[in-house]
Design a protein around this motif. Structure first.
Motif, PDB file in Angstrom:
ATOM      1  N   VAL A  20     -27.281 -14.815  43.222  1.00 51.26           N
ATOM      2  CA  VAL A  20     -28.169 -15.399  44.227  1.00 51.26           C
ATOM      3  C   VAL A  20     -29.174 -16.343  43.574  1.00 51.26           C
ATOM      4  CG1 VAL A  20     -29.903 -14.847  45.972  1.00 51.26           C
ATOM      5  CG2 VAL A  20     -27.839 -13.485  45.818  1.00 51.26           C
ATOM      6  N   LEU A  21     -29.645 -16.002  42.379  1.00 53.12           N
ATOM      7  CA  LEU A  21     -30.562 -16.879  41.657  1.00 53.12           C
ATOM      8  C   LEU A  21     -29.902 -18.212  41.336  1.00 53.12           C
ATOM      9  CD1 LEU A  21     -33.396 -17.016  40.278  1.00 53.12           C
ATOM     10  CD2 LEU A  21     -32.218 -16.360  38.188  1.00 53.12           C
ATOM     11  N   PHE A  22     -28.675 -18.172  40.851  1.00 51.73           N
ATOM     12  CA  PHE A  22     -27.942 -19.405  40.560  1.00 51.73           C
ATOM     13  C   PHE A  22     -27.740 -20.218  41.828  1.00 51.73           C
ATOM     14  CE2 PHE A  22     -23.925 -21.731  40.128  1.00 51.73           C
ATOM     15  CZ  PHE A  22     -24.227 -22.524  39.036  1.00 51.73           C
ATOM     16  N   GLN A  24     -32.018 -26.394  45.749  1.00 52.73           N
ATOM     17  CA  GLN A  24     -33.472 -26.459  45.721  1.00 52.73           C
ATOM     18  C   GLN A  24     -34.053 -27.268  46.867  1.00 52.73           C
ATOM     19  OE1 GLN A  24     -34.894 -27.777  41.944  1.00 52.73           O
ATOM     20  NE2 GLN A  24     -34.246 -25.924  40.891  1.00 52.73           N
ATOM     21  N   GLU A  25     -33.303 -28.175  47.420  1.00 52.76           N
ATOM     22  CA  GLU A  25     -33.826 -29.009  48.505  1.00 52.76           C
ATOM     23  C   GLU A  25     -33.743 -28.322  49.864  1.00 52.76           C
ATOM     24  OE1 GLU A  25     -29.535 -29.533  48.125  1.00 52.76           O
ATOM     25  OE2 GLU A  25     -31.121 -29.842  46.665  1.00 52.76           O
ATOM     26  N   HIS A  26     -33.089 -27.178  49.926  1.00 49.74           N
ATOM     27  CA  HIS A  26     -32.940 -26.440  51.183  1.00 49.74           C
ATOM     28  C   HIS A  26     -34.256 -25.748  51.538  1.00 49.74           C
ATOM     29  CE1 HIS A  26     -31.218 -23.644  54.127  1.00 49.74           C
ATOM     30  NE2 HIS A  26     -30.246 -24.539  54.231  1.00 49.74           N
ATOM     31  N   PRO A  43     -37.569 -18.198  49.813  1.00 50.55           N
ATOM     32  CA  PRO A  43     -37.209 -16.813  50.150  1.00 50.55           C
ATOM     33  C   PRO A  43     -35.993 -16.290  49.388  1.00 50.55           C
ATOM     34  CG  PRO A  43     -37.647 -18.049  52.145  1.00 50.55           C
ATOM     35  CD  PRO A  43     -37.645 -19.026  51.016  1.00 50.55           C
ATOM     36  N   VAL A  44     -35.002 -17.149  49.182  1.00 46.95           N
ATOM     37  CA  VAL A  44     -33.811 -16.726  48.440  1.00 46.95           C
ATOM     38  C   VAL A  44     -34.154 -16.492  46.977  1.00 46.95           C
ATOM     39  CG1 VAL A  44     -31.502 -17.466  47.711  1.00 46.95           C
ATOM     40  CG2 VAL A  44     -32.240 -17.843  50.063  1.00 46.95           C
TER      41      VAL A  44
END
Length: 73
Positions: free
Chosen positions: A29-31, A37-39, A44-45
């Motif tokens: 999930v981190l990857f 990043q633009e989302h 939160p993720v």
């Protein structure tokens, strides 16, 4: 001669089993969060991924300590 406390040993194995999925989910999930990043859901993720990895580390630490207590106390 002391024997292994089987109930404490099973508790430690359950903690380690709970840490196993978190140790895979967190980095994936981190990857994924760093790839997007633009989302608008980036923060939160990212927080969820960091909490999952911290939870995995905590559960592994507690699980290993519990197994050691079962074997040597």
């Amino acid at each position: 001669m002391k024997h292994t406390n089987k109930t404490v040993l099973m508790k430690g194995i359950k903690l380690l089993a709970a840490a196993l999925p978190l140790s895979f989910i967190g980095p994936v999930v981190l990857f994924s969060s760093f790839k997007n990043q633009e989302h608008s859901w980036f923060i939160p993720v990212l927080i969820f991924a960091l909490l999952a990895m911290a939870g995995a580390i905590y559960l592994m630490f507690k699980g290993i300590n519990t197994v050691i207590k079962a074997l040597f106390d």
